[in-house]
Design a protein around this motif. Structure first.
Motif, mmCIF file in Angstrom:
data_model
loop_
_atom_site.group_PDB
_atom_site.id
_atom_site.type_symbol
_atom_site.label_atom_id
_atom_site.label_comp_id
_atom_site.label_asym_id
_atom_site.label_seq_id
_atom_site.Cartn_x
_atom_site.Cartn_y
_atom_site.Cartn_z
ATOM 1 N N VAL A 1 -32.158 -18.056 -29.428
ATOM 2 C CA VAL A 1 -31.557 -19.200 -30.109
ATOM 3 C C VAL A 1 -30.526 -19.870 -29.201
ATOM 4 C CG1 VAL A 1 -30.057 -19.884 -32.025
ATOM 5 C CG2 VAL A 1 -31.999 -18.362 -32.432
ATOM 6 N N GLU A 2 -29.705 -19.078 -28.524
ATOM 7 C CA GLU A 2 -28.699 -19.649 -27.629
ATOM 8 C C GLU A 2 -29.337 -20.400 -26.472
ATOM 9 O OE1 GLU A 2 -24.976 -17.458 -26.761
ATOM 10 O OE2 GLU A 2 -25.952 -15.868 -27.909
ATOM 11 N N LEU A 3 -30.425 -19.875 -25.939
ATOM 12 C CA LEU A 3 -31.110 -20.560 -24.844
ATOM 13 C C LEU A 3 -31.669 -21.908 -25.291
ATOM 14 C CD1 LEU A 3 -33.013 -17.661 -23.069
ATOM 15 C CD2 LEU A 3 -31.172 -19.060 -22.130
ATOM 16 N N LEU A 4 -32.147 -21.965 -26.524
ATOM 17 C CA LEU A 4 -32.734 -23.199 -27.042
ATOM 18 C C LEU A 4 -31.692 -24.215 -27.496
ATOM 19 C CD1 LEU A 4 -35.672 -21.688 -29.103
ATOM 20 C CD2 LEU A 4 -35.810 -22.874 -26.905
ATOM 21 N N SER A 5 -30.484 -23.774 -27.753
ATOM 22 C CA SER A 5 -29.468 -24.684 -28.272
ATOM 23 C C SER A 5 -28.535 -25.142 -27.154
ATOM 24 C CB SER A 5 -28.678 -24.011 -29.396
ATOM 25 O OG SER A 5 -28.018 -22.873 -28.900
ATOM 26 N N LEU A 6 -28.818 -26.281 -26.627
ATOM 27 C CA LEU A 6 -27.980 -26.938 -25.630
ATOM 28 C C LEU A 6 -27.761 -26.126 -24.361
ATOM 29 C CD1 LEU A 6 -25.283 -28.355 -28.063
ATOM 30 C CD2 LEU A 6 -27.326 -29.514 -27.217
ATOM 31 N N GLY A 7 -28.650 -25.206 -24.085
ATOM 32 C CA GLY A 7 -28.590 -24.469 -22.832
ATOM 33 C C GLY A 7 -27.411 -23.530 -22.683
ATOM 34 N N PHE A 8 -26.826 -23.087 -23.779
ATOM 35 C CA PHE A 8 -25.717 -22.146 -23.666
ATOM 36 C C PHE A 8 -26.189 -20.854 -23.016
ATOM 37 C CE2 PHE A 8 -23.943 -24.554 -27.348
ATOM 38 C CZ PHE A 8 -22.830 -25.029 -26.672
ATOM 39 N N LYS A 9 -25.307 -20.232 -22.307
ATOM 40 C CA LYS A 9 -25.620 -18.978 -21.645
ATOM 41 C C LYS A 9 -25.612 -17.846 -22.678
ATOM 42 C CE LYS A 9 -24.283 -16.556 -17.480
ATOM 43 N NZ LYS A 9 -23.264 -16.420 -16.458
ATOM 44 N N PRO A 10 -26.683 -17.077 -22.753
ATOM 45 C CA PRO A 10 -26.730 -16.007 -23.755
ATOM 46 C C PRO A 10 -25.732 -14.897 -23.461
ATOM 47 C CG PRO A 10 -28.706 -15.987 -22.401
ATOM 48 C CD PRO A 10 -27.886 -17.168 -21.975
ATOM 49 N N ARG A 11 -25.180 -14.357 -24.525
ATOM 50 C CA ARG A 11 -24.277 -13.207 -24.421
ATOM 51 C C ARG A 11 -24.999 -11.996 -24.982
ATOM 52 N NH1 ARG A 11 -20.024 -16.045 -27.992
ATOM 53 N NH2 ARG A 11 -22.021 -16.565 -28.825
ATOM 54 N N HIS A 12 -25.169 -11.009 -24.163
ATOM 55 C CA HIS A 12 -25.887 -9.812 -24.600
ATOM 56 C C HIS A 12 -24.904 -8.745 -25.053
ATOM 57 C CE1 HIS A 12 -29.777 -11.212 -23.258
ATOM 58 N NE2 HIS A 12 -29.186 -11.667 -22.172
ATOM 59 N N VAL A 13 -25.236 -8.142 -26.163
ATOM 60 C CA VAL A 13 -24.456 -7.014 -26.654
ATOM 61 C C VAL A 13 -25.055 -5.762 -26.023
ATOM 62 C CG1 VAL A 13 -23.793 -5.688 -28.683
ATOM 63 C CG2 VAL A 13 -23.976 -8.174 -28.818
ATOM 64 N N GLN A 14 -24.223 -4.971 -25.418
ATOM 65 C CA GLN A 14 -24.693 -3.744 -24.782
ATOM 66 C C GLN A 14 -25.132 -2.739 -25.844
ATOM 67 O OE1 GLN A 14 -24.977 -3.386 -21.469
ATOM 68 N NE2 GLN A 14 -24.257 -5.466 -21.203
ATOM 69 N N MET A 15 -26.212 -2.022 -25.567
ATOM 70 C CA MET A 15 -26.727 -1.046 -26.526
ATOM 71 C C MET A 15 -25.696 0.036 -26.837
ATOM 72 S SD MET A 15 -29.089 -0.308 -28.588
ATOM 73 C CE MET A 15 -30.535 -1.222 -28.180
ATOM 74 N N HIS A 16 -24.870 0.403 -25.855
ATOM 75 C CA HIS A 16 -23.880 1.440 -26.144
ATOM 76 C C HIS A 16 -22.818 0.940 -27.130
ATOM 77 C CE1 HIS A 16 -22.011 -0.545 -22.618
ATOM 78 N NE2 HIS A 16 -20.869 -0.179 -23.165
ATOM 79 N N HIS A 17 -22.592 -0.379 -27.186
ATOM 80 C CA HIS A 17 -21.677 -0.917 -28.193
ATOM 81 C C HIS A 17 -22.294 -0.805 -29.591
ATOM 82 C CE1 HIS A 17 -19.696 -3.597 -24.931
ATOM 83 N NE2 HIS A 17 -19.173 -2.384 -24.947
ATOM 84 N N ILE A 18 -23.576 -1.091 -29.685
ATOM 85 C CA ILE A 18 -24.270 -0.967 -30.964
ATOM 86 C C ILE A 18 -24.252 0.487 -31.424
ATOM 87 C CG2 ILE A 18 -26.529 -1.140 -32.113
ATOM 88 C CD1 ILE A 18 -27.073 -3.583 -30.302
ATOM 89 N N LEU A 19 -24.537 1.400 -30.505
ATOM 90 C CA LEU A 19 -24.532 2.820 -30.858
ATOM 91 C C LEU A 19 -23.143 3.294 -31.262
ATOM 92 C CD1 LEU A 19 -26.950 4.259 -28.151
ATOM 93 C CD2 LEU A 19 -27.415 3.861 -30.581
ATOM 94 N N ALA A 20 -22.114 2.767 -30.604
ATOM 95 C CA ALA A 20 -20.744 3.142 -30.963
ATOM 96 C C ALA A 20 -20.406 2.680 -32.377
ATOM 97 C CB ALA A 20 -19.751 2.570 -29.960
ATOM 98 N N VAL A 21 -20.780 1.449 -32.711
ATOM 99 C CA VAL A 21 -20.523 0.931 -34.059
ATOM 100 C C VAL A 21 -21.284 1.751 -35.098
ATOM 101 C CG1 VAL A 21 -20.931 -1.036 -35.595
ATOM 102 C CG2 VAL A 21 -19.942 -1.402 -33.335
ATOM 103 N N LEU A 22 -22.547 2.066 -34.806
ATOM 104 C CA LEU A 22 -23.334 2.872 -35.737
ATOM 105 C C LEU A 22 -22.750 4.263 -35.911
ATOM 106 C CD1 LEU A 22 -27.017 2.001 -34.828
ATOM 107 C CD2 LEU A 22 -25.781 1.401 -36.906
ATOM 108 N N THR A 23 -22.283 4.849 -34.808
ATOM 109 C CA THR A 23 -21.735 6.201 -34.869
ATOM 110 C C THR A 23 -20.427 6.233 -35.636
ATOM 111 O OG1 THR A 23 -22.790 6.754 -32.772
ATOM 112 C CG2 THR A 23 -20.992 8.167 -33.484
ATOM 113 N N VAL A 24 -19.516 5.349 -35.287
ATOM 114 C CA VAL A 24 -18.203 5.340 -35.941
ATOM 115 C C VAL A 24 -18.327 4.869 -37.393
ATOM 116 C CG1 VAL A 24 -15.903 4.297 -35.942
ATOM 117 C CG2 VAL A 24 -16.933 5.059 -33.792
ATOM 118 N N GLY A 25 -18.969 3.721 -37.585
ATOM 119 C CA GLY A 25 -19.115 3.187 -38.947
ATOM 120 C C GLY A 25 -19.955 4.074 -39.831
ATOM 121 N N GLY A 26 -21.082 4.529 -39.289
ATOM 122 C CA GLY A 26 -21.953 5.409 -40.063
ATOM 123 C C GLY A 26 -21.285 6.732 -40.379
#
Length: 102
Positions: A47-72
């Protein structure tokens, strides 16, 4: 069945939850956590690539795992849920997918 699967896949990937689907089995909840972790970032990058050429920001998988671990873990401890329930609630809430089952 195929249209329902495509509908669920699109809703999850785009983080648009209308509250009209309730995942009933533990296996489906574990699958949707993995599917959301893999596709939400990909979809937002497209979506970011298609919308006015904004540079995509990737969320690192270890951040997702950290949120799942702590929140879960926190929700498992506070609510007395099983680990997969805590991870499911955390992923669905943090990504604002919101299926409406909690």
């Amino acid at each position: 069945a195929l249209t329902n699967a495509a509908y669920l896949a699109a809703k999850t990937m785009s983080t648009v939850g209308y509250g009209d689907i309730d995942l009933e089995t533990d296996e489906s909840k574990v699958f949707i956590v993995c599917y959301a972790a893999a596709t939400v970032n990909l979809f937002s990058s497209c979506v970011e690539l298609l919308s006015l050429g904004f540079k995509p920001r990737h969320v690192q998988m270890h951040h997702i795992l950290a949120v799942l671990t702590v929140g879960g873990g926190l929700m498992t401890w506070l609510e007395g849920w099983e680990a997969h329930e805590g991870a499911y609630w955390t992923m669905i809430t943090a990504t604002t997918i919101g299926f409406g089952d909690y």
